[in-house]
Enzyme design. Structure first.
Site, mmCIF file in Angstrom:
data_model
loop_
_atom_site.group_PDB
_atom_site.id
_atom_site.type_symbol
_atom_site.label_atom_id
_atom_site.label_comp_id
_atom_site.label_asym_id
_atom_site.label_seq_id
_atom_site.Cartn_x
_atom_site.Cartn_y
_atom_site.Cartn_z
ATOM 1 N N GLU A 223 42.850 25.210 38.869
ATOM 2 C CA GLU A 223 43.608 25.299 40.120
ATOM 3 C C GLU A 223 44.073 23.943 40.664
ATOM 4 O O GLU A 223 43.603 23.502 41.715
ATOM 5 C CB GLU A 223 42.771 26.015 41.196
ATOM 6 C CG GLU A 223 42.377 27.421 40.830
ATOM 7 C CD GLU A 223 41.748 28.188 42.000
ATOM 8 O OE1 GLU A 223 41.511 27.592 43.062
ATOM 9 O OE2 GLU A 223 41.495 29.399 41.838
ATOM 10 N N GLU A 404 39.574 34.332 37.046
ATOM 11 C CA GLU A 404 38.841 34.527 38.300
ATOM 12 C C GLU A 404 39.455 35.703 39.057
ATOM 13 O O GLU A 404 40.679 35.804 39.175
ATOM 14 C CB GLU A 404 38.893 33.293 39.206
ATOM 15 C CG GLU A 404 38.116 32.107 38.687
ATOM 16 C CD GLU A 404 38.038 30.957 39.685
ATOM 17 O OE1 GLU A 404 38.194 31.182 40.902
ATOM 18 O OE2 GLU A 404 37.833 29.814 39.221
#
Ligand code: FCB
Length: 497
Positions: A223, A404
């Site tokens: 991320e 995720e």
């Protein structure tokens, strides 16, 4: 960068749906309060006896053979052992030890003590039936100061973990960087300093040479957007900056680091596959005005295309570059050849999905769905379907792994010792069903990982938010399968819902 752009970027960060709750920053709290009026319900975890959380065994929702059912963690969030075996300091050690930065002053010093309990955790994974385990390698365990000869004791820990996974027939997926930048590199400018991207490639190279025979799938940077938005815009993550000009230069250097690591893997001769790990947020117009559509499009540029386009198309999106302006530090920081490096061919894309974003004509955001305990997270499974199909439509048929997906619940063991997280079961079921629809509609999805295997240190939220399938009693470090873990084991056994 104009003042207006700066304000917009700060607001975007504050309202962003990235990793940790933005509500802890005064900045975010003030802004979200006004805009969130449309929805006040907190969803996802409430006790909902009227709804059956068990999935109906529907033979239609089987996944392709060999589908990689998994769970994910990251080093700083679970390992603890902060000072052992030559581990150096990371920006998260510094940040979490700074008063006022994390809830209750929590740190990752002990976390879930996974560094010592990894064998027990491997057994839990086997009991769950996991086919894939995504974890991260702690850079400061491998290079205490972020450069130089790798620390053998750090490498040995990950080799033991990898051996344990192989013994249990669980496929490892290793993330090279999940936010724990060595503090020594931060002292030299961190991701604002282009050299950090080169240091990252050296670190990656050392890891590839030491562990490349044991890792079939590598993920480069977890991320990058969250580092940009939370680390440099809202400042509620390490290194805690609020500097819009620096933020997008950081974005460029993170992208560059990704590309350099891809090249390092190819040069190392290791056979593993590699790709980026991006948290993608579908950005929808909040209403059907042209203004909202245009604002949502630009928002999508900052949230998604900045990262996707540079990797898969070899160019940053023009609308974002124009919005930042030619004099921005980011635009001035792009050198010839950088985009070619960033767009070095990857083998797969890791998608992390938590929430949609609804954008108003004024460029603000509103909530349309109930949020979880993490107030930035609206529960909207269709957003996962939209994200997966959009990636395949706009970027081609690159294999996708979901690395995720999950939500926090205020889990507590009942008097009989069990943890009944019925809301998590519903959440996961609905998202797995959305992923299944995407597969049915042609998305080359190969695996799915719940965030997270264990309750853990949730960054600025400390230990308050529990995201695990497995409950962790931090006093005793005892682990307890939650109801969702029992449910997930059945999903894996059936290869679907
Ligand atoms: C993601 C992070 C992960 C965890 C979840 C809740 O953004 O990658 O470490 O914090 O959010």
């Amino acid at each position: 960068m104009s003042l207006l752009t700066r304000r917009r970027l700060l607001r975007r960060a504050a309202l962003s749906a990235s990793a940790a709750s933005a509500a802890r920053t005064g900045l975010a709290g003030a802004t979200t309060a006004g805009l969130a009026a449309s929805t006040t319900a907190v969803g996802g975890c409430e006790d909902t006896p009227a709804r059956d959380p068990e999935p109906a065994p529907d033979p239609g929702l089987r996944f392709p053979d060999g589908f990689g059912w998994g769970a994910a963690t990251s080093a700083y969030q679970i390992e603890g052992a902060a000072k052992e075996d030559g581990r150096g300091e990371s920006v998260w050690d510094t940040f979490s030890r700074t008063p006022g930065r994390t809830r209750n002053g929590d740190t990752g010093d002990v976390a879930a003590d996974h560094y010592h309990r990894y064998a027990e955790d491997l057994d839990l994974m086997r009991e769950l039936g996991l086919r894939s385990y995504r974890f991260s390698i702690s850079w400061p365990r491998i290079q205490a100061d972020g450069s130089g000869r790798p620390n053998q004791r750090g490498l040995d820990f990950y080799r033991r973990l990898l051996d344990g996974l192989h013994e249990r027939d669980i496929a490892p997926m290793a993330t090279l960087f999940h936010w724990d930048l060595p503090q020594a590199l931060q002292d030299d400018g961190g991701w604002e300093n282009r050299d950090t991207a080169e240091r990252f490639a050296d670190y990656a190279d050392a890891v590839f040479h030491a562990l490349g025979d044991r890792v079939p799938v590598w993920l480069t940077i977890n991320e990058p957007k969250t580092v940009v938005q939370n680390g440099y815009l809202s400042g509620h993550h390490a290194p805690g900056r609020q500097d819009a000009a620096a933020a997008y230069l950081v974005a460029h250097h993170l992208q560059l680091a990704h590309g350099l690591a891809v090249r390092a893997l190819r040069a190392s001769g290791a056979t593993g596959r590699i790709g980026p790990a991006l948290n993608l947020h579908p950005c929808y117009p909040a209403d059907d005005t042209a203004g909202a559509a245009a604002a949502a499009r630009l928002h999508d540029g900052y949230e998604n295309r900045l990262y996707l386009d540079s990797i898969f198309k070899g160019a940053y999106p023009q609308d974002v570059l124009a919005d930042l302006g030619p004099d921005s530090r980011m635009v001035r920081g792009i050198r010839d050849g950088d985009l070619a490096t960033i767009s070095s061919p990857v083998d797969l894309l890791a998608v992390q999905y938590y929430t949609p974003i609804y954008v108003t004509g004024a460029g603000g955001t509103v909530r349309k769905w109930p949020t979880s305990e993490a107030d930035w997270q609206q529960i909207y499974p269709q957003g996962l379907y939209d994200t997966l199909t959009r990636v395949t439509r706009d970027y081609g048929r690159v294999p996708i792994t979901i690395t995720e997906n999950g939500l926090p619940c205020p889990d507590v063991p009942g008097s009989d010792g069990t943890v009944d997280d019925a809301g998590r079961v519903i959440f996961l079921r609905d998202h797995v069903a959305a992923a299944h629809r995407a597969v049915r509609d042609g998305v080359p999805l190969e695996s799915y990982h719940v965030w997270s295997l264990l309750d853990n240190f949730e960054w600025a939220e400390g230990y308050d938010q529990r995201w695990g399938l497995v409950y962790v009693d931090y006093q005793s470090q005892r682990r307890v399968f939650k109801r969702s873990a029992h449910w997930y084991r059945e999903v894996i056994r059936r290869n679907g819902l």
